[in-house]
Motif scaffolding. Structure first.
Motif, PDB file in Angstrom:
ATOM      1  N   LEU A  65     -13.398   3.694   1.654  1.00  0.00           N
ATOM      2  CA  LEU A  65     -12.689   3.340   0.330  1.00  0.00           C
ATOM      3  C   LEU A  65     -13.696   3.804  -0.903  1.00  0.00           C
ATOM      4  N   LEU A 110       1.217   4.915   5.649  1.00  0.00           N
ATOM      5  CA  LEU A 110       0.430   4.051   6.767  1.00  0.00           C
ATOM      6  C   LEU A 110       0.677   4.582   8.045  1.00  0.00           C
ATOM      7  N   LYS A 159      -3.447   6.625  -3.972  1.00  0.00           N
ATOM      8  CA  LYS A 159      -4.372   6.259  -5.138  1.00  0.00           C
ATOM      9  C   LYS A 159      -4.957   4.894  -4.748  1.00  0.00           C
ATOM     10  N   PHE A 160      -5.990   4.394  -5.453  1.00  0.00           N
ATOM     11  CA  PHE A 160      -6.354   3.113  -5.423  1.00  0.00           C
ATOM     12  C   PHE A 160      -5.349   2.104  -5.886  1.00  0.00           C
ATOM     13  N   GLN A 161      -5.197   1.095  -5.468  1.00  0.00           N
ATOM     14  CA  GLN A 161      -4.161   0.175  -5.853  1.00  0.00           C
ATOM     15  C   GLN A 161      -4.685  -1.309  -5.959  1.00  0.00           C
ATOM     16  N   ARG A 218      -8.694  -8.560  -0.982  1.00  0.00           N
ATOM     17  CA  ARG A 218      -8.941  -7.249  -0.608  1.00  0.00           C
ATOM     18  C   ARG A 218      -8.006  -6.881   0.729  1.00  0.00           C
ATOM     19  N   HIS A 219      -7.973  -8.049   1.570  1.00  0.00           N
ATOM     20  CA  HIS A 219      -7.408  -7.546   2.981  1.00  0.00           C
ATOM     21  C   HIS A 219      -6.148  -8.487   3.490  1.00  0.00           C
ATOM     22  N   PRO A 220      -5.086  -8.469   2.462  1.00  0.00           N
ATOM     23  CA  PRO A 220      -3.986  -9.453   3.037  1.00  0.00           C
ATOM     24  C   PRO A 220      -3.336  -9.032   4.181  1.00  0.00           C
ATOM     25  N   LEU A 221      -3.477  -7.797   4.688  1.00  0.00           N
ATOM     26  CA  LEU A 221      -2.651  -7.367   5.945  1.00  0.00           C
ATOM     27  C   LEU A 221      -3.601  -8.030   7.053  1.00  0.00           C
ATOM     28  N   TYR A 222      -4.908  -8.036   7.018  1.00  0.00           N
ATOM     29  CA  TYR A 222      -5.797  -8.538   8.005  1.00  0.00           C
ATOM     30  C   TYR A 222      -5.672 -10.203   8.096  1.00  0.00           C
ATOM     31  N   TYR A 281      -2.995  -7.839  -3.405  1.00  0.00           N
ATOM     32  CA  TYR A 281      -4.390  -7.187  -3.545  1.00  0.00           C
ATOM     33  C   TYR A 281      -5.186  -7.555  -4.772  1.00  0.00           C
ATOM     34  N   TYR A 286     -14.073  -3.248  -7.691  1.00  0.00           N
ATOM     35  CA  TYR A 286     -12.970  -4.396  -7.139  1.00  0.00           C
ATOM     36  C   TYR A 286     -13.577  -5.093  -5.955  1.00  0.00           C
ATOM     37  N   GLU A 338     -14.085   0.624   7.015  1.00  0.00           N
ATOM     38  CA  GLU A 338     -12.857   0.973   6.110  1.00  0.00           C
ATOM     39  C   GLU A 338     -13.355   1.014   4.595  1.00  0.00           C
ATOM     40  N   ILE A 367       0.891  -1.066   0.022  1.00  0.00           N
ATOM     41  CA  ILE A 367      -0.082   0.163  -0.031  1.00  0.00           C
ATOM     42  C   ILE A 367       0.879   1.251  -0.036  1.00  0.00           C
ATOM     43  N   TYR A 382     -13.700   1.212  -6.413  1.00  0.00           N
ATOM     44  CA  TYR A 382     -13.455   0.209  -5.143  1.00  0.00           C
ATOM     45  C   TYR A 382     -14.887  -0.466  -5.555  1.00  0.00           C
TER      46      TYR A 382
HETATM   47  C1  LIG Z   1      -4.049  -0.869   7.833  1.00  0.00           C
HETATM   48  S1  LIG Z   1      -4.420  -0.576   6.099  1.00  0.00           S
HETATM   49  C2  LIG Z   1      -5.259  -2.438   5.627  1.00  0.00           C
HETATM   50  C3  LIG Z   1      -5.205  -2.475   4.411  1.00  0.00           C
HETATM   51  C4  LIG Z   1      -6.091  -3.916   3.965  1.00  0.00           C
HETATM   52  N1  LIG Z   1      -7.396  -3.673   4.550  1.00  0.00           N
HETATM   53  C5  LIG Z   1      -5.452  -5.247   4.145  1.00  0.00           C
HETATM   54  O1  LIG Z   1      -5.897  -5.839   5.116  1.00  0.00           O
HETATM   55  O2  LIG Z   1      -4.578  -5.220   3.345  1.00  0.00           O
HETATM   56  C6  LIG Z   1      -5.718   0.403   6.025  1.00  0.00           C
HETATM   57  C7  LIG Z   1      -5.413   1.550   4.999  1.00  0.00           C
HETATM   58  O3  LIG Z   1      -5.365   1.038   3.713  1.00  0.00           O
HETATM   59  C8  LIG Z   1      -5.887   1.723   2.496  1.00  0.00           C
HETATM   60  N2  LIG Z   1      -6.300   0.689   1.557  1.00  0.00           N
HETATM   61  C9  LIG Z   1      -6.944  -0.444   1.764  1.00  0.00           C
HETATM   62  N3  LIG Z   1      -7.027  -0.924   0.428  1.00  0.00           N
HETATM   63  C10 LIG Z   1      -6.572  -0.405  -0.245  1.00  0.00           C
HETATM   64  C11 LIG Z   1      -6.365  -0.331  -1.910  1.00  0.00           C
HETATM   65  N4  LIG Z   1      -6.502  -1.278  -2.687  1.00  0.00           N
HETATM   66  N5  LIG Z   1      -5.643   0.448  -2.408  1.00  0.00           N
HETATM   67  C12 LIG Z   1      -5.104   1.687  -1.680  1.00  0.00           C
HETATM   68  N6  LIG Z   1      -5.538   1.937  -0.345  1.00  0.00           N
HETATM   69  C13 LIG Z   1      -5.786   0.959   0.424  1.00  0.00           C
HETATM   70  C14 LIG Z   1      -7.152   2.269   3.512  1.00  0.00           C
HETATM   71  O4  LIG Z   1      -7.365   3.500   3.094  1.00  0.00           O
HETATM   72  C15 LIG Z   1      -6.632   2.266   4.967  1.00  0.00           C
HETATM   73  O5  LIG Z   1      -6.165   3.652   5.234  1.00  0.00           O
END
Ligand SMILES: C[S@@+](CC[C@H](N)C(=O)[O-])C[C@H]1O[C@@H](n2cnc3c(N)ncnc32)[C@H](O)[C@@H]1O
Length: 242
Positions: free
Chosen positions: A219, A146, A165-167, A176-180, A172, A230, A215, A141, A227
């Motif tokens: 977005l 962050l 920007k949206f990525q 959608r939520h690899p970090l989680y 990803y 996506y 979140e 990201i 989004y």
């Molecule tokens: C802690 S990060 C977690 C991101 C995502 N939820 C994940 O689990 O990988 C949260 C931030 O990531 C940003 N974010 C999440 N997905 C995104 C994407 N596809 N492109 C750009 N920013 C993103 C959100 O705006 C938020 O500020």
């Protein structure tokens, strides 16, 4: 100039403190190396421990999601420079995490224990992969955005901030939520699951599941149909191949 230096120094302090909290968390949740962990030392009885621990998780959730909302950010940035907002978020998170390390009440009764060496190796490996996934996803990201460093660095140099920007980089593209997913591995992958650890894993998992719709709503508000599209095509946690 003094204000710019102050914002940069605060940003750096928040970031360095985050690195310390990140490293301590590896030991704390994994019961490795550090003096206070999720399972030791035991101080209170079970009922009091549950109350204290739930309070810590709820406080963290309120801070972490509350301060991330656009309306809160608009209110806050009437009083502090916009460039310091993310660093203040990171620093407040650090403080709550340090409070959790200090106040968390272990509940050592064992729920499950993997006795075989291969099972232990697999669980510790997945635990390590979780931490790697968290760090790697933050880099995909924009790690320094962050954690607020990019904002304070640009402000220091007098360069205008450009929002991310949206990525859809690497991971990803598939979820959608690899970090989680990384956090779920960290919370759940342990050879010895105590009652306290289980409470922590359930509480934090419920929190993440509750925070995701907020979140994603933000977005959609920022990135609109990109989004939404996506979200239709890509699953939250498990790639479509499964
Ligand atoms: C802690 S990060 C977690 C991101 C995502 N939820 C994940 O689990 O990988 C949260 C931030 O990531 C940003 N974010 C999440 N997905 C995104 C994407 N596809 N492109 C750009 N920013 C993103 C959100 O705006 C938020 O500020």
């Amino acid at each position: 100039m003094a204000k710019r230096i102050a914002v940069l120094l605060f940003g750096a302090l928040a970031y360095v403190t985050f690195l310390g909290v990140f490293l301590y968390s590896i030991g704390f949740i994994g019961n490795l190396w550090v003096p206070r962990t999720i399972d030791a030392p035991v101080q209170l009885g079970t009922a009091s421990a549950i109350a204290v621990n739930l309070l810590l998780i709820v406080a963290f959730g309120i801070q972490h999601s509350g301060m991330a909302r656009p309306a809160f950010k608009r209110w806050l940035t009437q009083y502090i420079p916009k460039a310091a907002e993310r660093s203040l978020y990171v620093m407040t998170t650090n403080i709550l995490m340090i409070a959790l390390f200090l106040v968390w009440q272990p509940m050592p009764q064992v729920v499950w224990h993997a006795t075989s060496l291969p099972a232990q190796v697999i669980l510790y490996t997945l635990y390590g992969c979780g931490w790697g996934l968290i760090f790697f996803s933050s880099c995909l990201i924009n790690h320094f955005d962050l954690f607020g460093m990019r904002q304070s660095w640009l402000y220091f140099r007098g360069v205008e901030y450009t929002p991310l920007k949206f990525q859809m980089p690497v991971l990803y593209r598939y979820i959608r939520h690899p970090l989680y997913v990384g956090w779920f591995l960290v919370f759940w992958m342990t050879p010895t699951m105590s009652v306290g650890h289980l409470l922590f894993a359930i509480g934090t998992t419920v929190y993440i599941l509750a925070a995701i719709p907020m979140e994603e709503r933000d977005l959609v508000a920022v990135h609109g149909s990109d989004y939404e599209e996506y979200r239709r095509r890509v699953r939250m946690f498990i790639p479509k191949i499964f």
